[in-house]
Design a protein around this motif. Structure first.
Motif, PDB file in Angstrom:
ATOM      1  N   ILE A 116      -9.872 -10.235  12.101  1.00  0.00           N
ATOM      2  CA  ILE A 116      -9.211  -9.118  12.780  1.00  0.00           C
ATOM      3  C   ILE A 116      -8.676  -8.096  11.787  1.00  0.00           C
ATOM      4  CG2 ILE A 116      -6.840 -10.006  12.893  1.00  0.00           C
ATOM      5  CD1 ILE A 116      -8.751  -8.314  15.781  1.00  0.00           C
ATOM      6  N   THR A 117      -8.530  -8.489  10.529  1.00  0.00           N
ATOM      7  CA  THR A 117      -8.029  -7.550   9.519  1.00  0.00           C
ATOM      8  C   THR A 117      -9.149  -6.668   8.981  1.00  0.00           C
ATOM      9  OG1 THR A 117      -8.218  -9.353   7.887  1.00  0.00           O
ATOM     10  CG2 THR A 117      -6.038  -8.913   8.795  1.00  0.00           C
ATOM     11  N   VAL A 118      -8.744  -5.527   8.399  1.00  0.00           N
ATOM     12  CA  VAL A 118      -9.682  -4.550   7.832  1.00  0.00           C
ATOM     13  C   VAL A 118      -9.144  -4.123   6.472  1.00  0.00           C
ATOM     14  CG1 VAL A 118     -10.434  -3.712  10.096  1.00  0.00           C
ATOM     15  CG2 VAL A 118      -8.476  -2.626   8.943  1.00  0.00           C
ATOM     16  N   ARG A 119      -9.952  -3.370   5.727  1.00  0.00           N
ATOM     17  CA  ARG A 119      -9.510  -2.820   4.447  1.00  0.00           C
ATOM     18  C   ARG A 119      -9.073  -1.374   4.646  1.00  0.00           C
ATOM     19  NH1 ARG A 119     -10.913  -5.512  -0.300  1.00  0.00           N
ATOM     20  NH2 ARG A 119     -11.474  -7.675   0.192  1.00  0.00           N
ATOM     21  N   ASN A 120      -7.941  -1.003   4.037  1.00  0.00           N
ATOM     22  CA  ASN A 120      -7.501   0.389   4.096  1.00  0.00           C
ATOM     23  C   ASN A 120      -8.070   1.181   2.919  1.00  0.00           C
ATOM     24  OD1 ASN A 120      -5.953  -0.257   1.844  1.00  0.00           O
ATOM     25  ND2 ASN A 120      -4.007  -0.320   2.975  1.00  0.00           N
ATOM     26  N   GLY A 121      -7.665   2.426   2.770  1.00  0.00           N
ATOM     27  CA  GLY A 121      -8.215   3.283   1.729  1.00  0.00           C
ATOM     28  C   GLY A 121      -7.900   2.820   0.326  1.00  0.00           C
ATOM     29  N   GLN A 122      -6.883   1.988   0.181  1.00  0.00           N
ATOM     30  CA  GLN A 122      -6.521   1.450  -1.126  1.00  0.00           C
ATOM     31  C   GLN A 122      -7.165   0.091  -1.394  1.00  0.00           C
ATOM     32  OE1 GLN A 122      -3.910   2.672   1.091  1.00  0.00           O
ATOM     33  NE2 GLN A 122      -4.525   4.610   0.106  1.00  0.00           N
ATOM     34  N   GLY A 123      -8.025  -0.334  -0.464  1.00  0.00           N
ATOM     35  CA  GLY A 123      -8.682  -1.618  -0.617  1.00  0.00           C
ATOM     36  C   GLY A 123      -7.838  -2.804  -0.208  1.00  0.00           C
ATOM     37  N   GLU A 124      -6.672  -2.538   0.422  1.00  0.00           N
ATOM     38  CA  GLU A 124      -5.791  -3.623   0.846  1.00  0.00           C
ATOM     39  C   GLU A 124      -6.200  -4.135   2.226  1.00  0.00           C
ATOM     40  OE1 GLU A 124      -1.652  -2.011  -1.186  1.00  0.00           O
ATOM     41  OE2 GLU A 124      -2.336  -1.197   0.740  1.00  0.00           O
ATOM     42  N   ARG A 125      -5.974  -5.412   2.439  1.00  0.00           N
ATOM     43  CA  ARG A 125      -6.255  -6.007   3.747  1.00  0.00           C
ATOM     44  C   ARG A 125      -5.100  -5.668   4.689  1.00  0.00           C
ATOM     45  NH1 ARG A 125      -9.946  -9.504   5.589  1.00  0.00           N
ATOM     46  NH2 ARG A 125     -10.784  -9.700   3.475  1.00  0.00           N
ATOM     47  N   THR A 126      -5.419  -5.168   5.872  1.00  0.00           N
ATOM     48  CA  THR A 126      -4.381  -4.730   6.792  1.00  0.00           C
ATOM     49  C   THR A 126      -4.894  -4.844   8.224  1.00  0.00           C
ATOM     50  OG1 THR A 126      -2.838  -2.918   7.278  1.00  0.00           O
ATOM     51  CG2 THR A 126      -5.106  -2.289   6.689  1.00  0.00           C
ATOM     52  N   LEU A 127      -4.152  -4.294   9.181  1.00  0.00           N
ATOM     53  CA  LEU A 127      -4.553  -4.250  10.582  1.00  0.00           C
ATOM     54  C   LEU A 127      -4.790  -2.798  10.993  1.00  0.00           C
ATOM     55  CD1 LEU A 127      -1.920  -6.761  12.029  1.00  0.00           C
ATOM     56  CD2 LEU A 127      -4.367  -7.206  11.716  1.00  0.00           C
ATOM     57  N   ARG A 128      -5.693  -2.601  11.947  1.00  0.00           N
ATOM     58  CA  ARG A 128      -5.954  -1.227  12.400  1.00  0.00           C
ATOM     59  C   ARG A 128      -4.690  -0.603  12.985  1.00  0.00           C
ATOM     60  NH1 ARG A 128     -11.049  -1.527  16.283  1.00  0.00           N
ATOM     61  NH2 ARG A 128     -10.203  -3.615  16.685  1.00  0.00           N
ATOM     62  N   ILE A 129      -4.044  -1.314  13.857  1.00  0.00           N
ATOM     63  CA  ILE A 129      -2.730  -0.932  14.379  1.00  0.00           C
ATOM     64  C   ILE A 129      -1.891  -2.196  14.403  1.00  0.00           C
ATOM     65  CG2 ILE A 129      -3.333   1.133  15.690  1.00  0.00           C
ATOM     66  CD1 ILE A 129      -3.658  -0.595  18.177  1.00  0.00           C
TER      67      ILE A 129
END
Length: 769
Positions: A465-478
């Motif tokens: 369910i997690t994704v990568r943000n622009g900094q390459g960090e693992r995060t959630l869409r919302i």
């Protein structure tokens, strides 16, 4: 049998001090205690009643008009009708995300949020009530709940008396009146599912009218005999569901005795058969087995505090805990086995709330040395895995396990504010309890067979369910943070909240530790890599944890969801270096600064736990005392709103839920013993004025049972019982100039103020001055 497998407050009730007053001889004996609930009259409402229970069935003893009333309940009485909105193509997190992103979030609120408020079901439903006409008995002398024996006693000034208990080991309850006339007979009062008149109750907090369920009214049958009688009640519910209540009673020589049972169509047991078998066995025989269970329960651990308000509340909380959970019982719902008896559905439909309610409810089972009672939580989640996997596939489109934040007793989603009712990180918090059970039990079989397999599935879902943000960090869409901004579109944050982030960090960290313990090195490395990909916690200008970037804790709120990393997840701790200590203290300072205006009862208990983790004994004791003094009804039930006009909170309503009660007990335990960092600390967070305090057999991680005594401001004795052996690290609790005598250890060393003690399985270690 399925069952075996599966104070001194003054809110209108006068307190009676001292032991029971003389009257007619009672059939059942129990030892009165200093913290029994004792009043000079019966409670006037169901939520102030004397509570009895065994995790499957429960009873509330109070007075309605001129009748003594026993409200009868059973844990699996539920209306499980499906909710149409929780299906179809739009039952999809992707769809929710698109509506949020496109500014059409009102469609989500109509589909998922509104039905929970509007529809009466799915919901927990009440059982029935027994009434006895006591109008001719005159004034009540005392009404008492004896905690040691889980026994309710009522005495009248004319010498009549009543005793009642809910068997600790069978789904039945007993009652006996002495000194009463032969014409006193029980009446079974069924819930009002059909009647004329205006439909009452329009919201899920105060409770919706039972008649909205649309049931055919069940029939009561009363068969009288010369020596007593039989009463039965069959109530059809939704679909094929139904439940039954049965009472067998006998009348002889001024006594009325009887037994009741409640069963549902979800189990093969029959209420009438259970009641008939019990009346044949006799009340005294059942009470003997009941007393034995409670003796063993109370023997597992105990505390002694100089603050008797806190000690009394603690004993009552641990009593209630013994009433609502067993090794094979279902998860504790909001009200346990004490569903509202007021013609309405219970507050918040009596649901299984994984928003924080179930999680807080099981906090005291670990340090409190009640792992067996807490196991029902894990067993239920384990048994519902396939239901939860299907929910995870349908709603999130992912493998692994997530769990609805608001669920039925069978684990199905109920909707509601979906930021929390269908949160992305619920299974991470639930998985944390599997981790805690392993850490406190040190059971390798549990780790291999249940603990790691469950957390692995939760971590698998979180990875997907997690994704990568622009900094390459693992995060959630919302992301969300209970229950900040309620259910508005703003309650979805475009950057990850510290609540979700803490749960992600915790899940991956714990999965890695458990895999390593099983020597699954590749899997451990994988989970550790995912943990390392997560961003750092967001801090405000003072160094305190925010809700999310740009959203500091800047207003009073009942949920301390930003502080999850402090407690319960133990990712940040004051003992782990100055940087972590600063974050912990700054975060708690923020919570203190904005005050309790919009807190509820459990908020004070959570704060008590946080203060204890910050080693602030005075602060912890003050928060817990506020809870006991201001947010509980006379029977110690947590009423959410403040009850005595002190202005502690703007919430002044009284919906009863249990999580606050059990979070209180955990807060007391945190003050007395901590072991979450790998080093055991004795009396880490007690007020300086507590010169004389002790506890017996509290449990530390590593499966060590600790007992300790502090006299005249100094620790004088510590006992370590190691049922599994192993090495314990113990922060030296003794005065700096004292050298304790140590007996029973395999080896002992002291490094930087920490005793390192090797123990032998089953052999106690004693440390004394």
């Amino acid at each position: 049998m399925i069952f075996k497998t599966l104070f001194t407050l003054s809110f209108g009730l006068g307190l009676v001090l001292g032991s029971s007053l003389p009257g007619r001889a009672k059939s059942l004996k129990a030892e009165p205690g200093p913290h029994d609930l004792v009043f000079d009259r019966l409670a006037p409402s169901w939520d102030e009643a004397l509570p009895l229970g065994n995790a499957f069935v429960g009873s509330l003893i109070w007075q309605r008009d001129s009748a003594l009333r026993m409200s009868l309940d059973r844990i699996d009485l539920w209306d499980l009708r499906p909710t149409d909105s929780l299906s179809g193509d739009r039952f999809s997190f992707d769809w929710v995300y698109r509506q949020w992103k496109n500014g059409t979030y009102d469609a989500v609120q109509r589909k998922f949020d509104a039905p929970y408020d509007r529809l009466p079901a799915p919901s927990k439903i009440p059982g029935a009530a027994l009434e006895f006409d006591i109008g001719g008995l005159g004034p009540v002398r005392s009404a008492r709940l004896i905690l040691s024996g889980a026994l309710a006693e009522v005495e009248w000034e004319n010498g009549a008396s009543m005793q009642s208990f809910v068997s600790a080991v069978e789904p039945i309850g007993w009652f006996e009146f002495s000194g009463v006339s032969a014409d006193m007979l029980p009446r079974l009062i069924s819930p009002r599912y059909q009647s004329t008149g205006e439909i009452a109750g329009a919201d899920p907090v105060s409770g919706q009218d039972l008649r909205r369920l649309g049931y055919e009214q069940g029939q009561v049958d009363h068969q009288r005999r010369s020596d007593g009688g039989t009463i039965t009640y069959h109530q059809p519910g939704y679909g094929d569901f139904s439940y039954d209540v049965a009472i067998e009673y006998r009348v002889s020589k001024g006594r009325l005795s009887g037994v009741w049972s409640v069963t549902s169509s979800l189990v093969p047991e029959q209420a009438q058969e259970l009641a008939a078998a019990a009346i044949t066995r006799s009340m005294s025989r059942d009470y003997k087995e009941h007393r034995q269970w409670w003796r063993q329960y109370w023997d597992q651990s105990s505390i002694s505090l100089p603050d008797k308000v806190l000690e009394r509340q603690y004993d009552n909380e641990m009593y209630k805990f013994g009433c609502v959970t067993r090794r094979h019982s279902p998860i504790i719902p909001l009200q346990g086995v004490w569903t509202a008896d007021n013609g309405l559905l219970p507050p918040w439909k009596g649901d299984v709330h994984h928003d924080l309610n179930t999680e807080l409810s099981y906090w005291p089972c670990y340090t409190g040395n009640r792992l067996d009672e807490g196991f029902g939580y894990l067993q239920t989640l384990w048994n519902q895995r396939e239901t939860n996997r299907e929910y995870t596939r349908r709603y999130f489109g992912c493998d692994g396990i997530n769990v609805p934040g608001v669920a039925t007793i069978t684990g199905e989603p109920m909707g509601g504010w979906i930021q929390y009712a269908m949160s992305q990180t619920v299974s991470a918090w639930l998985g944390h309890h599997f981790y805690l059970h392993w850490k406190y039990s040190a059971d390798p079989d549990f780790l291999r067979e249940m603990g790691y397999p469950y957390l692995k599935e939760a971590a698998t879902f979180l990875e997907q369910i997690t994704v990568r943000n622009g900094q390459g960090e693992r995060t959630l869409r919302i992301s969300s943070s209970p229950e900040i901004y309620d259910n508005s579109p703003q309650a979805w944050f475009p950057t990850i909240t510290n609540y979700d982030l803490a749960l992600l960090k915790s899940a991956f960290k714990e999965a890695a530790e458990m895999a390593a313990a099983l020597e699954l090195d590749a899997e451990a490395d994988h989970w550790k890599r995912l943990e390392d990909e997560l961003p750092a916690f967001d801090l405000d200008s003072t160094g305190a944890l925010t809700f999310a970037r740009g959203h500091p804790y800047d207003q009073s709120h009942r949920h301390f969801s930003n502080a999850m990393a402090l407690h319960p997840l133990s990712l940040l701790d004051v003992t782990q270096g100055p940087e972590q200590a600063r974050i912990v203290r700054a975060t708690i300072d923020r919570i203190d600064r904005y005050g309790s205006g919009w807190w509820v009862g459990y908020s004070f208990c959570w704060l008590g736990n946080l203060k204890a983790r910050a080693l602030d004994g005075e602060g912890a004791a003050a928060a817990l005392r506020d809870f006991a003094d201001c947010f509980c009804l006379p029977n110690t039930f947590h009423a959410n709103g403040q009850q005595n006009g002190t202005g502690k909170s703007n919430f002044t309503y009284r919906p009863f839920t249990l999580e606050g009660n059990f979070a209180f007990a955990a807060g007391i335990q945190e003050m007395l013993l901590q072991s979450h960092t790998g080093t055991v600390r004795i009396f880490p967070a007690i007020p300086a004025s507590w010169h004389d305090v002790s506890f017996r057999q509290l449990r530390a991680q590593g499966a060590f049972l600790i007992s300790a005594t502090r006299e005249r401001g100094k620790v004088t004795a510590v006992r370590i019982d190691p049922p599994r052996g192993g090495t314990i690290r113990l922060a030296d609790p003794f005065p700096t100039d004292a050298a304790p005598r140590i007996a029973g250890a395999e080896s002992v060393s002291r490094q930087d103020g920490v005793w390192v003690i090797a123990t032998r399985k089953g052999r106690p270690v004693r440390m004394t001055l």
